[in-house]
Design an enzyme around this catalytic site. Structure first.
Site, PDB file in Angstrom:
ATOM      1  N   GLU A   1      -4.851  17.928  36.571  1.00 56.97           N
ATOM      2  CA  GLU A   1      -3.733  17.006  36.821  1.00 56.97           C
ATOM      3  C   GLU A   1      -3.195  16.496  35.485  1.00 56.97           C
ATOM      4  OE1 GLU A   1      -1.813  15.547  39.365  1.00 56.97           O
ATOM      5  OE2 GLU A   1      -0.959  14.456  37.663  1.00 56.97           O
TER       6      GLU A   1
ATOM      7  N   ARG B   1       1.301   5.760  51.021  1.00 56.52           N
ATOM      8  CA  ARG B   1       0.913   6.996  50.321  1.00 56.52           C
ATOM      9  C   ARG B   1      -0.406   6.828  49.576  1.00 56.52           C
ATOM     10  NH1 ARG B   1       4.641  10.807  49.569  1.00 56.52           N
ATOM     11  NH2 ARG B   1       3.417  11.624  47.849  1.00 56.52           N
TER      12      ARG B   1
ATOM     13  N   TYR C   1       9.345   1.264  58.763  1.00 54.38           N
ATOM     14  CA  TYR C   1       8.159   1.430  59.614  1.00 54.38           C
ATOM     15  C   TYR C   1       6.964   0.705  58.997  1.00 54.38           C
ATOM     16  CZ  TYR C   1       7.683   5.443  56.395  1.00 54.38           C
ATOM     17  OH  TYR C   1       7.634   6.256  55.286  1.00 54.38           O
TER      18      TYR C   1
ATOM     19  N   ASP D   1       5.050  20.979  47.911  1.00 52.93           N
ATOM     20  CA  ASP D   1       6.415  20.894  47.368  1.00 52.93           C
ATOM     21  C   ASP D   1       6.704  21.990  46.356  1.00 52.93           C
ATOM     22  OD1 ASP D   1       6.892  18.697  48.907  1.00 52.93           O
ATOM     23  OD2 ASP D   1       7.277  17.307  47.257  1.00 52.93           O
TER      24      ASP D   1
END
Ligand SMILES: Cc1cc2nc3c(=O)[nH]c(=O)nc-3n(C[C@H](O)[C@H](O)[C@H](O)COP(=O)(O)OP(=O)(O)OC[C@H]3O[C@@H](n4cnc5c(N)ncnc54)[C@H](O)[C@@H]3O)c2cc1C
Length: 391
Positions: A34, A108, A222, A300
């Site tokens: 990462e 998230r 939401y 993605d």
């Protein structure tokens, strides 16, 4: 399984971490690289369709995300100016029965943390910026910005919307700015007004999914974090260039200006947002292949999609599980495994990508046609096949 595969994953977002968990569950050796200095996620909400929840369950998470997920009760649509009720449809009551799993909304960071807890810290290498990849008949190699190289049986590019791995495999692909930008913000759930609309005649519950629809903009709200917080996606048409990123810091003023004249109850919630992010919505065509040699793409990086179906994460989770299963079926022939993964995933992911685009176009029409059905997306169960099966 012949022998465990050595897998290198580039990118420790939701896709990379989920793939690591799924591959390790089936006995493979995984190392994750990462580029960021720390792990974590931007403060924003995420919706996980029933198809995504089925994968999370297979990865060992429960359907409530340990109490941090929310199941929005209804889908409610109200008008931008006087907040009159356009429609209200049940969601929670039908999701499990119709699709076999709940429809969840979550923070998230909570989802990322729960997935992360399922992989050992020792396999994650931070500050590891991949600059290119290559492969030959025997191995795949990733080169990092510090000049070092890592090799494996296969490499998975889970490095997001502006994927370096995708560019290394297939070249740079153009992205089209859709003239839509979005802001994201979170407020405490107590900030949600209970009565809105003409003479305060419309009751709303913070556990509902509420869409405010107006000319040139829409706002989707939401609950997240077990009902403690309320997430707002605030979309607006803009011809200004905006970066193709999910998280560019912005200001409340910039956002308020774009929504001048909208209902006061909504603007009242905007006032309470402390940290505002914006992003420009770009569209990319599906690509015909995800795999070259011993390197493939996931999430993605493979299928960046517009947020109109809220399916980016769910389709990514499906990829992760399918990849692990395909590699286990073909552990003695990694390239065959990658081909099986691509074959199983690319048609479905591309179709969702294109439907997200179509939904975006429809939303711009006036009057907007009814939303396209997502039933075929939600019904799918990527985990339905046995973990190891003959082909
Ligand atoms: C803030 C935010 C809000 C979102 N909201 C929605 C939504 O409402 N609806 C929806 O459908 N989708 C949404 N998405 C998209 C959805 O979450 C993604 O489709 C899904 O999570 C797939 O993630 P990913 O792991 O493929 O990519 P990402 O989450 O982007 O992760 C990619 C990771 O790779 C790392 N990386 C990138 N390049 C390199 C490199 N060269 N070397 C090493 N590491 C690298 C990045 O630092 C990052 O950690 C959102 C994404 C974000 C970030």
């Amino acid at each position: 399984m012949a022998r465990p595969l050595r897998v290198v994953i580039i990118g420790a977002g939701i896709g990379g971490i989920a793939a690591a968990g799924a591959l390790r569950k089936l006995g493979h050796e995984v190392e994750l690289y990462e580029r960021a200095a720390g792990l974590g996620e931007v403060g924003a909400g995420i919706q996980i369709g029933p198809n995504g929840v089925k994968v999370l369950r297979a990865l060992g998470l429960d359907s409530t995300l340990e109490g941090l997920g929310c199941e929005p009760t209804n889908i409610v649509s109200v008008a931008w100016d006087n907040a009159h009720l356009r429609f209200r449809q049940p969601l929670k009551a039908i999701a499990v029965q119709s699709y076999g799993a709940p429809y969840l909304s979550a923070h998230r960071a909570d989802l990322h943390r729960l997935l992360l807890a399922r992989v050992p810290e020792s396999i994650i290498h931070l500050n590891a910026h991949c600059i290119t990849v290559s492969s030959d008949a025997r191995r795949a190699v990733a080169r990092l910005a510090d000049g070092s190289e890592v090799e494996a049986d296969i490499i998975v590019g889970a490095d997001g919307i502006k994927s370096t791995v995708r560019a290394a495999l297939f070249g740079e692909t153009p992205a089209r700015f859709t003239e839509q930008i979005g802001w994201r913000g979170i407020v405490p759930i107590e900030c949600v007004p209970r009565r809105i609309g003409p003479d305060k005649s419309v009751e709303i519950d913070p556990m509902e999914y509420v869409g405010w629809i107006g000319p040139g903009g829409h706002v989707i709200c939401y609950p997240i974090r077990g009902g403690k917080l309320y997430n707002m996606y605030i979309g607006s048409i803009s011809t200004d260039w905006a970066e193709e990123s999910w998280a560019v810091p912005s200001s409340r003023n910039e956002m308020m200006q774009a929504f001048t004249g909208w209902n006061e109850a909504l603007l009242g919630m905007f006032e309470k947002i402390e940290q505002v992010f914006k992003w420009g919505i770009y569209d990319r065509d599906p690509i015909p292949h995800w795999t070259k040699g011993r390197v493939t793409l996931l999430g993605d990086a493979a299928h960046p999609m517009m947020p109109t179906l809220a399916q980016g994460a769910s389709i990514t989770l499906e990829d992760a599980y399918t990849l692990a299963r395909a590699m286990s079926r073909h552990a003695d022939d990694a390239q065959r495994g990658l081909a099986a993964y691509e074959r199983e995933r690319i048609g479905r992911a591309s179709r969702v990508q294109l439907q997200a685009r179509q939904q975006f176009e429809n939303n711009r029409k006036s009057p907007a046609p009814p939303p396209l059905s997502r039933d075929w997306i939600f019904e799918h169960d990527a985990t339905a096949e046995p973990a190891v099966a003959a082909e």
